[in-house]
Motif scaffolding. Structure first.
Motif, PDB file in Angstrom:
ATOM      1  N   ARG A  34      24.338 -11.468 -13.782  1.00  7.45           N
ATOM      2  CA  ARG A  34      23.088 -11.697 -13.038  1.00  7.45           C
ATOM      3  C   ARG A  34      22.797 -10.614 -12.009  1.00  7.45           C
ATOM      4  O   ARG A  34      21.652 -10.469 -11.584  1.00  7.45           O
ATOM      5  CB  ARG A  34      23.152 -13.051 -12.334  1.00  7.45           C
ATOM      6  N   HIS A  35      23.834  -9.903 -11.557  1.00  4.27           N
ATOM      7  CA  HIS A  35      23.636  -8.898 -10.522  1.00  4.27           C
ATOM      8  C   HIS A  35      23.554  -7.494 -11.115  1.00  4.27           C
ATOM      9  O   HIS A  35      24.027  -7.240 -12.232  1.00  4.27           O
ATOM     10  CB  HIS A  35      24.804  -8.913  -9.530  1.00  4.27           C
ATOM     11  N   CYS A  36      22.974  -6.620 -10.358  1.00  9.29           N
ATOM     12  CA  CYS A  36      22.960  -5.192 -10.677  1.00  9.29           C
ATOM     13  C   CYS A  36      24.169  -4.554  -9.998  1.00  9.29           C
ATOM     14  O   CYS A  36      24.465  -4.861  -8.835  1.00  9.29           O
ATOM     15  CB  CYS A  36      21.676  -4.560 -10.152  1.00  9.29           C
ATOM     16  N   PHE A  37      24.888  -3.730 -10.708  1.00  8.36           N
ATOM     17  CA  PHE A  37      26.066  -3.063 -10.158  1.00  8.36           C
ATOM     18  C   PHE A  37      25.916  -1.552 -10.311  1.00  8.36           C
ATOM     19  O   PHE A  37      25.296  -1.068 -11.268  1.00  8.36           O
ATOM     20  CB  PHE A  37      27.334  -3.523 -10.878  1.00  8.36           C
ATOM     21  N   GLY A  38      26.490  -0.843  -9.355  1.00 11.12           N
ATOM     22  CA  GLY A  38      26.373   0.602  -9.428  1.00 11.12           C
ATOM     23  C   GLY A  38      27.561   1.313  -8.826  1.00 11.12           C
ATOM     24  O   GLY A  38      28.412   0.701  -8.173  1.00 11.12           O
ATOM     25  N   TRP A  39      27.604   2.593  -9.066  1.00  9.88           N
ATOM     26  CA  TRP A  39      28.592   3.492  -8.467  1.00  9.88           C
ATOM     27  C   TRP A  39      27.862   4.536  -7.640  1.00  9.88           C
ATOM     28  O   TRP A  39      26.854   5.110  -8.084  1.00  9.88           O
ATOM     29  CB  TRP A  39      29.444   4.167  -9.540  1.00  9.88           C
ATOM     30  N   PHE A  40      28.395   4.755  -6.445  1.00  7.19           N
ATOM     31  CA  PHE A  40      27.885   5.766  -5.543  1.00  7.19           C
ATOM     32  C   PHE A  40      29.072   6.620  -5.106  1.00  7.19           C
ATOM     33  O   PHE A  40      30.232   6.218  -5.254  1.00  7.19           O
ATOM     34  CB  PHE A  40      27.239   5.119  -4.307  1.00  7.19           C
ATOM     35  N   ARG A  41      28.781   7.791  -4.547  1.00  5.33           N
ATOM     36  CA  ARG A  41      29.854   8.629  -4.040  1.00  5.33           C
ATOM     37  C   ARG A  41      29.403   9.323  -2.764  1.00  5.33           C
ATOM     38  O   ARG A  41      28.213   9.526  -2.535  1.00  5.33           O
ATOM     39  CB  ARG A  41      30.289   9.650  -5.091  1.00  5.33           C
ATOM     40  N   GLN A  42      30.395   9.680  -1.968  1.00  5.50           N
ATOM     41  CA  GLN A  42      30.102  10.332  -0.694  1.00  5.50           C
ATOM     42  C   GLN A  42      31.190  11.334  -0.373  1.00  5.50           C
ATOM     43  O   GLN A  42      32.386  11.029  -0.476  1.00  5.50           O
ATOM     44  CB  GLN A  42      29.971   9.313   0.428  1.00  5.50           C
ATOM     45  N   THR A  43      30.774  12.526   0.049  1.00  4.35           N
ATOM     46  CA  THR A  43      31.709  13.555   0.501  1.00  4.35           C
ATOM     47  C   THR A  43      31.816  13.469   2.023  1.00  4.35           C
ATOM     48  O   THR A  43      30.951  12.878   2.682  1.00  4.35           O
ATOM     49  CB  THR A  43      31.228  14.950   0.094  1.00  4.35           C
ATOM     50  N   PRO A  44      32.837  14.079   2.615  1.00 10.45           N
ATOM     51  CA  PRO A  44      32.980  14.027   4.073  1.00 10.45           C
ATOM     52  C   PRO A  44      31.779  14.601   4.821  1.00 10.45           C
ATOM     53  O   PRO A  44      31.469  14.166   5.933  1.00 10.45           O
ATOM     54  CB  PRO A  44      34.236  14.856   4.323  1.00 10.45           C
ATOM     55  N   THR A  45      31.083  15.555   4.199  1.00  8.75           N
ATOM     56  CA  THR A  45      29.935  16.167   4.858  1.00  8.75           C
ATOM     57  C   THR A  45      28.611  15.543   4.413  1.00  8.75           C
ATOM     58  O   THR A  45      27.559  15.909   4.942  1.00  8.75           O
ATOM     59  CB  THR A  45      29.890  17.680   4.561  1.00  8.75           C
ATOM     60  N   GLY A  46      28.653  14.612   3.476  1.00  3.05           N
ATOM     61  CA  GLY A  46      27.433  13.995   2.995  1.00  3.05           C
ATOM     62  C   GLY A  46      26.830  13.049   4.023  1.00  3.05           C
ATOM     63  O   GLY A  46      27.550  12.335   4.723  1.00  3.05           O
ATOM     64  N   ASN A 106      35.116  15.309 -18.361  1.00  5.38           N
ATOM     65  CA  ASN A 106      34.734  16.686 -18.040  1.00  5.38           C
ATOM     66  C   ASN A 106      34.453  16.839 -16.543  1.00  5.38           C
ATOM     67  O   ASN A 106      33.407  17.349 -16.138  1.00  5.38           O
ATOM     68  CB  ASN A 106      33.514  17.107 -18.859  1.00  5.38           C
ATOM     69  N   LEU A 107      35.392  16.404 -15.744  1.00  4.42           N
ATOM     70  CA  LEU A 107      35.214  16.420 -14.294  1.00  4.42           C
ATOM     71  C   LEU A 107      35.127  17.837 -13.747  1.00  4.42           C
ATOM     72  O   LEU A 107      35.785  18.761 -14.258  1.00  4.42           O
ATOM     73  CB  LEU A 107      36.346  15.652 -13.621  1.00  4.42           C
ATOM     74  N   LYS A 108      34.324  17.971 -12.706  1.00  2.18           N
ATOM     75  CA  LYS A 108      34.095  19.256 -12.058  1.00  2.18           C
ATOM     76  C   LYS A 108      34.482  19.139 -10.584  1.00  2.18           C
ATOM     77  O   LYS A 108      34.454  18.032 -10.029  1.00  2.18           O
ATOM     78  CB  LYS A 108      32.621  19.636 -12.172  1.00  2.18           C
ATOM     79  N   PRO A 109      34.783  20.264  -9.934  1.00  2.21           N
ATOM     80  CA  PRO A 109      35.129  20.199  -8.502  1.00  2.21           C
ATOM     81  C   PRO A 109      34.045  19.525  -7.665  1.00  2.21           C
ATOM     82  O   PRO A 109      34.365  18.840  -6.685  1.00  2.21           O
ATOM     83  CB  PRO A 109      35.302  21.670  -8.130  1.00  2.21           C
ATOM     84  N   GLU A 110      32.792  19.688  -8.053  1.00  2.00           N
ATOM     85  CA  GLU A 110      31.705  19.073  -7.278  1.00  2.00           C
ATOM     86  C   GLU A 110      31.657  17.554  -7.430  1.00  2.00           C
ATOM     87  O   GLU A 110      30.869  16.885  -6.754  1.00  2.00           O
ATOM     88  CB  GLU A 110      30.351  19.681  -7.658  1.00  2.00           C
ATOM     89  N   ASP A 111      32.459  16.999  -8.301  1.00  2.00           N
ATOM     90  CA  ASP A 111      32.577  15.541  -8.410  1.00  2.00           C
ATOM     91  C   ASP A 111      33.538  14.967  -7.371  1.00  2.00           C
ATOM     92  O   ASP A 111      33.664  13.741  -7.253  1.00  2.00           O
ATOM     93  CB  ASP A 111      33.066  15.145  -9.806  1.00  2.00           C
ATOM     94  N   THR A 112      34.211  15.835  -6.629  1.00  2.00           N
ATOM     95  CA  THR A 112      35.134  15.380  -5.595  1.00  2.00           C
ATOM     96  C   THR A 112      34.397  14.581  -4.536  1.00  2.00           C
ATOM     97  O   THR A 112      33.422  15.051  -3.956  1.00  2.00           O
ATOM     98  CB  THR A 112      35.840  16.580  -4.943  1.00  2.00           C
ATOM     99  N   ALA A 113      34.830  13.342  -4.315  1.00  2.00           N
ATOM    100  CA  ALA A 113      34.161  12.463  -3.354  1.00  2.00           C
ATOM    101  C   ALA A 113      34.909  11.140  -3.282  1.00  2.00           C
ATOM    102  O   ALA A 113      35.791  10.864  -4.098  1.00  2.00           O
ATOM    103  CB  ALA A 113      32.709  12.204  -3.769  1.00  2.00           C
ATOM    104  N   MET A 114      34.519  10.327  -2.322  1.00  2.00           N
ATOM    105  CA  MET A 114      34.940   8.925  -2.294  1.00  2.00           C
ATOM    106  C   MET A 114      33.925   8.153  -3.131  1.00  2.00           C
ATOM    107  O   MET A 114      32.721   8.292  -2.921  1.00  2.00           O
ATOM    108  CB  MET A 114      34.949   8.400  -0.867  1.00  2.00           C
ATOM    109  N   TYR A 115      34.410   7.386  -4.079  1.00  2.00           N
ATOM    110  CA  TYR A 115      33.546   6.637  -4.979  1.00  2.00           C
ATOM    111  C   TYR A 115      33.525   5.165  -4.579  1.00  2.00           C
ATOM    112  O   TYR A 115      34.576   4.549  -4.370  1.00  2.00           O
ATOM    113  CB  TYR A 115      34.010   6.797  -6.419  1.00  2.00           C
ATOM    114  N   PHE A 116      32.310   4.619  -4.521  1.00  2.00           N
ATOM    115  CA  PHE A 116      32.105   3.245  -4.087  1.00  2.00           C
ATOM    116  C   PHE A 116      31.416   2.430  -5.175  1.00  2.00           C
ATOM    117  O   PHE A 116      30.491   2.914  -5.837  1.00  2.00           O
ATOM    118  CB  PHE A 116      31.240   3.197  -2.832  1.00  2.00           C
ATOM    119  N   CYS A 117      31.841   1.202  -5.283  1.00  2.00           N
ATOM    120  CA  CYS A 117      31.202   0.229  -6.150  1.00  2.00           C
ATOM    121  C   CYS A 117      30.212  -0.568  -5.293  1.00  2.00           C
ATOM    122  O   CYS A 117      30.500  -0.881  -4.133  1.00  2.00           O
ATOM    123  CB  CYS A 117      32.294  -0.680  -6.718  1.00  2.00           C
ATOM    124  N   ALA A 118      29.050  -0.892  -5.867  1.00  2.00           N
ATOM    125  CA  ALA A 118      28.036  -1.642  -5.135  1.00  2.00           C
ATOM    126  C   ALA A 118      27.466  -2.746  -6.006  1.00  2.00           C
ATOM    127  O   ALA A 118      27.370  -2.603  -7.221  1.00  2.00           O
ATOM    128  CB  ALA A 118      26.922  -0.718  -4.670  1.00  2.00           C
TER     129      ALA A 118
END
Length: 121
Positions: free
Chosen positions: A31-43, A85-97
């Protein structure tokens, strides 16, 4: 009981793969919408990665389209993020929402505590 608990983050080399999990409690995956977000220390804010609607429809940001896949396992009450195929720019803290409505609005969503992904070149 914590509603959303992410796991699976670790260090990996460029081109590698990871699968993140989000254990869901108290929210209905049907019933809910779920997502993934990410954040870098400088974001300044959490960047949207992708989301999955109750009917299973998914949507992704262009930066991850074709490399990342969101899925959910109802029997396990778990949300997944398969990252290839991960890239260095994928480096982040990943959050579930989780949100009652789609698309997910950050200020109205429930969040997990995050899991760190580090991609080295």
């Amino acid at each position: 009981q914590v509603p959303l608990v992410e796991s699976g983050g670790r260090s990996v080399q460029t081109g590698g793969s990871l699968r993140l999990s989000c254990q869901v409690s108290g929210f209905d995956l049907k019933r809910h919408c779920f997502g993934w977000f990410r954040q870098t220390p400088t974001g300044t804010e959490r960047e949207h990665v992708g989301q999955i609607k109750p009917d299973g429809t998914t949507a992704y940001e262009n930066s991850v389209k074709g490399r990342f896949t969101i899925s959910k396992e109802l029997a396990e009450n778990t949300l997944y993020l398969q990252m290839d195929n991960l890239k260095p720019e994928d480096t982040a803290m990943y959050f579930c929402a989780s949100s009652r409505t789609c698309p997910i609005i950050r200020s109205r969503a429930d969040w997990g505590q995050g899991t760190q992904v580090t991609v080295s070149s």
